[in-house]
Scaffold this motif. Structure first.
Motif, PDB file in Angstrom:
ATOM      1  N   SER A 257       0.822  -1.209   0.000  1.00 51.31           N
ATOM      2  CA  SER A 257       0.000   0.000   0.000  1.00 51.31           C
ATOM      3  C   SER A 257       0.855   1.256   0.000  1.00 51.31           C
ATOM      4  CB  SER A 257      -0.904   0.013   1.245  1.00 51.31           C
ATOM      5  OG  SER A 257      -1.583  -1.211   1.423  1.00 51.31           O
ATOM      6  N   ARG A 258       0.183   2.383  -0.164  1.00 52.87           N
ATOM      7  CA  ARG A 258       0.819   3.678   0.067  1.00 52.87           C
ATOM      8  C   ARG A 258       0.256   4.277   1.345  1.00 52.87           C
ATOM      9  NH1 ARG A 258      -2.672   7.892  -1.080  1.00 52.87           N
ATOM     10  NH2 ARG A 258      -4.413   7.411  -2.495  1.00 52.87           N
ATOM     11  N   GLN A 259       0.971   5.232   1.880  1.00 55.96           N
ATOM     12  CA  GLN A 259       0.546   5.914   3.098  1.00 55.96           C
ATOM     13  C   GLN A 259      -0.642   6.814   2.803  1.00 55.96           C
ATOM     14  OE1 GLN A 259       3.755   7.836   5.332  1.00 55.96           O
ATOM     15  NE2 GLN A 259       2.427   9.606   5.639  1.00 55.96           N
ATOM     16  N   ALA A 260      -1.717   6.645   3.532  1.00 56.20           N
ATOM     17  CA  ALA A 260      -2.902   7.471   3.327  1.00 56.20           C
ATOM     18  C   ALA A 260      -2.653   8.901   3.793  1.00 56.20           C
ATOM     19  CB  ALA A 260      -4.093   6.884   4.081  1.00 56.20           C
TER      20      ALA A 260
ATOM     21  N   GLN B 211      -8.277   3.320  -2.733  1.00 52.46           N
ATOM     22  CA  GLN B 211      -8.300   1.906  -2.367  1.00 52.46           C
ATOM     23  C   GLN B 211      -6.912   1.270  -2.431  1.00 52.46           C
ATOM     24  OE1 GLN B 211     -11.364  -0.254  -4.431  1.00 52.46           O
ATOM     25  NE2 GLN B 211     -12.975   1.192  -3.845  1.00 52.46           N
ATOM     26  N   ASP B 212      -5.878   2.109  -2.560  1.00 47.94           N
ATOM     27  CA  ASP B 212      -4.507   1.613  -2.556  1.00 47.94           C
ATOM     28  C   ASP B 212      -3.754   2.050  -1.304  1.00 47.94           C
ATOM     29  OD1 ASP B 212      -4.523   4.288  -3.238  1.00 47.94           O
ATOM     30  OD2 ASP B 212      -2.890   4.129  -4.709  1.00 47.94           O
ATOM     31  N   THR B 213      -4.480   2.554  -0.289  1.00 43.93           N
ATOM     32  CA  THR B 213      -3.824   3.084   0.904  1.00 43.93           C
ATOM     33  C   THR B 213      -3.785   2.068   2.037  1.00 43.93           C
ATOM     34  OG1 THR B 213      -5.818   3.954   1.975  1.00 43.93           O
ATOM     35  CG2 THR B 213      -4.767   5.351   0.311  1.00 43.93           C
ATOM     36  N   ASP B 214      -2.928   2.371   3.018  1.00 39.45           N
ATOM     37  CA  ASP B 214      -2.856   1.508   4.201  1.00 39.45           C
ATOM     38  C   ASP B 214      -4.158   1.545   4.990  1.00 39.45           C
ATOM     39  OD1 ASP B 214      -2.438   4.151   5.037  1.00 39.45           O
ATOM     40  OD2 ASP B 214      -0.547   3.744   6.050  1.00 39.45           O
ATOM     41  N   GLU B 215      -4.803   2.709   5.060  1.00 38.79           N
ATOM     42  CA  GLU B 215      -6.051   2.802   5.809  1.00 38.79           C
ATOM     43  C   GLU B 215      -7.158   1.965   5.154  1.00 38.79           C
ATOM     44  OE1 GLU B 215      -6.517   4.055   8.722  1.00 38.79           O
ATOM     45  OE2 GLU B 215      -4.501   4.889   8.910  1.00 38.79           O
ATOM     46  N   TRP B 216      -7.212   1.964   3.839  1.00 42.77           N
ATOM     47  CA  TRP B 216      -8.213   1.144   3.144  1.00 42.77           C
ATOM     48  C   TRP B 216      -7.948  -0.337   3.395  1.00 42.77           C
ATOM     49  CZ3 TRP B 216      -8.597  -2.881  -0.160  1.00 42.77           C
ATOM     50  CH2 TRP B 216      -9.842  -3.119  -0.757  1.00 42.77           C
TER      51      TRP B 216
ATOM     52  N   ALA C 256      -8.989  -1.268   6.958  1.00 42.12           N
ATOM     53  CA  ALA C 256     -10.443  -1.213   7.134  1.00 42.12           C
ATOM     54  C   ALA C 256     -11.153  -2.362   6.442  1.00 42.12           C
ATOM     55  CB  ALA C 256     -10.983   0.117   6.610  1.00 42.12           C
ATOM     56  N   ASN C 257     -10.474  -2.970   5.458  1.00 46.09           N
ATOM     57  CA  ASN C 257     -11.100  -4.046   4.689  1.00 46.09           C
ATOM     58  C   ASN C 257     -10.495  -5.417   4.987  1.00 46.09           C
ATOM     59  OD1 ASN C 257     -13.111  -2.891   2.455  1.00 46.09           O
ATOM     60  ND2 ASN C 257     -11.479  -1.390   2.801  1.00 46.09           N
ATOM     61  N   GLY C 258      -9.823  -5.522   6.126  1.00 47.60           N
ATOM     62  CA  GLY C 258      -9.386  -6.831   6.592  1.00 47.60           C
ATOM     63  C   GLY C 258      -8.041  -7.297   6.103  1.00 47.60           C
ATOM     64  N   TYR C 259      -7.229  -6.411   5.532  1.00 47.29           N
ATOM     65  CA  TYR C 259      -5.912  -6.784   5.018  1.00 47.29           C
ATOM     66  C   TYR C 259      -4.800  -6.205   5.891  1.00 47.29           C
ATOM     67  CZ  TYR C 259      -8.244  -8.104   0.647  1.00 47.29           C
ATOM     68  OH  TYR C 259      -9.062  -8.686  -0.297  1.00 47.29           O
ATOM     69  N   ILE C 260      -3.672  -6.878   5.883  1.00 47.64           N
ATOM     70  CA  ILE C 260      -2.449  -6.323   6.455  1.00 47.64           C
ATOM     71  C   ILE C 260      -1.882  -5.327   5.446  1.00 47.64           C
ATOM     72  CG2 ILE C 260      -0.053  -6.876   7.047  1.00 47.64           C
ATOM     73  CD1 ILE C 260      -1.119  -9.549   8.137  1.00 47.64           C
ATOM     74  N   SER C 261      -1.501  -4.146   5.911  1.00 45.65           N
ATOM     75  CA  SER C 261      -0.907  -3.159   5.021  1.00 45.65           C
ATOM     76  C   SER C 261       0.610  -3.188   5.154  1.00 45.65           C
ATOM     77  CB  SER C 261      -1.428  -1.745   5.322  1.00 45.65           C
ATOM     78  OG  SER C 261      -0.898  -1.259   6.529  1.00 45.65           O
ATOM     79  N   VAL C 262       1.284  -3.187   4.017  1.00 50.67           N
ATOM     80  CA  VAL C 262       2.747  -3.111   3.971  1.00 50.67           C
ATOM     81  C   VAL C 262       3.105  -1.899   3.132  1.00 50.67           C
ATOM     82  CG1 VAL C 262       4.882  -4.240   3.266  1.00 50.67           C
ATOM     83  CG2 VAL C 262       2.996  -5.602   4.200  1.00 50.67           C
ATOM     84  N   VAL C 263       3.666  -0.878   3.768  1.00 53.45           N
ATOM     85  CA  VAL C 263       4.028   0.353   3.080  1.00 53.45           C
ATOM     86  C   VAL C 263       5.550   0.443   2.994  1.00 53.45           C
ATOM     87  CG1 VAL C 263       3.924   2.874   3.102  1.00 53.45           C
ATOM     88  CG2 VAL C 263       1.955   1.535   3.868  1.00 53.45           C
ATOM     89  N   PRO C 264       6.124   0.410   1.785  1.00 52.66           N
ATOM     90  CA  PRO C 264       7.558   0.672   1.651  1.00 52.66           C
ATOM     91  C   PRO C 264       7.831   2.146   1.932  1.00 52.66           C
ATOM     92  CG  PRO C 264       6.659  -0.456  -0.290  1.00 52.66           C
ATOM     93  CD  PRO C 264       5.496   0.050   0.504  1.00 52.66           C
TER      94      PRO C 264
END
Length: 272
Positions: free
Chosen positions: A179-182, A215-220, A223-231
């Motif tokens: 993801s990207r940082q929201a 829908q490509d952010t860490d917050e999305w 909120a939708n049940g995924y682990i976010s990985v932001v480089p």
């Protein structure tokens, strides 16, 4: 060798879960604060001496607690404990989210950032659950998987990872999103109160507002049940702003103190 750090302190449940998640990958050394250091950002200690003490906290794991900040822990670990760069630095598992703008304030991510500045592959893990009885099991499960990917596949140079895990069961987590940082922020205010002597004091409060509905952010993802990985990069340059400033600002004439840039006038210029 894997260096484990955190900001919640060496006795926090999150760091215990992280140590258990990575111990099978090889030698593990822990250097962590002796007390909670949340929201310390990239602070370092320069005005007082630091204390570093070896402690018996994790079975079979060489461990030290430090009187300083999370960044101090990384610096001391490299210089005085390990005497070399480890193969990986893992930070966390933080008790609470470090998504979006929270990375700026996070001691967890600042420790990982400091390791990255030293050229050490690094990653920070955070569980989006602030409850004392939070279940770190699912976070530790995915931390082990992500660490395995880093050790086997590597990371791009000058890059670290900010990993946030939603407050869900292992079965409830849908997967991982890169993801990207929201674009979000804290809207804060200070509550003013009086102490028993009648003197005012202030208590920070506020709420987190997400202004980014991509829908490509860490917050999305969270909120939708995924682990976010932001480089994440430690280059803070706004590269897109350089051409704008060069094209729109005028640097041709800059008045310096004591310097008269106006044309020199002579008596011939006037009719007396």
């Amino acid at each position: 060798m894997i260096l484990v750090v955190n900001d919640d302190g060496i006795t926090a449940p999150g760091i215990k879960a992280l140590v258990e998640a990575v111990r099978d990958f090889g030698e593990v050394v822990v250097v962590a604060p002796d007390s909670p250091q949340s929201a310390m950002g990239h602070a370092i200690t320069i005005s007082k001496p630091l204390r570093l003490k070896e402690v018996d906290v994790f079975d079979g794991i060489r461990s030290y607690h430090c009187s300083g900040t999370p960044v101090d822990c990384v610096k001391l670990a490299v210089d005085k404990v390990l005497h070399r760069h480890p193969d990986l630095c893992v930070s966390g598992i933080n008790h609470g989210s470090n998504s979006s703008i929270n990375i700026i304030y996070s001691g967890t991510m600042s420790a990982a950032m400091e390791a990255s500045l030293e050229g050490i592959p690094s990653v920070g893990f955070s569980l989006c659950d602030y409850k004392h009885e939070a279940d770190f099991g699912p976070a530790a499960y995915y931390a082990k998987y992500i660490v395995g990917q880093i050790l086997s596949k590597g990371l791009p140079a000058n890059t670290l990872l900010n990993v946030n895990i939603p407050k869900l069961t292992l079965a409830g987590i849908k997967g991982i999103k890169i993801s990207r940082q929201a674009k979000a922020k804290w809207e804060e205010e200070y509550l003013e109160r009086l102490d028993p002597s009648g003197k005012p004091y202030y208590w920070l409060t506020g709420k987190f507002i997400n202004h980014d509905h991509g829908q490509d952010t860490d917050e999305w993802a969270l909120a939708n049940g995924y682990i976010s990985v932001v480089p994440v990069l430690h280059d803070l340059t706004a590269h897109y702003a350089i051409p704008f400033i060069n094209e729109n600002w005028d640097f041709s004439v800059i008045d310096k103190p004591g310097q008269n840039t106006a044309p020199t006038e002579s008596k011939e210029d006037f009719n007396f």
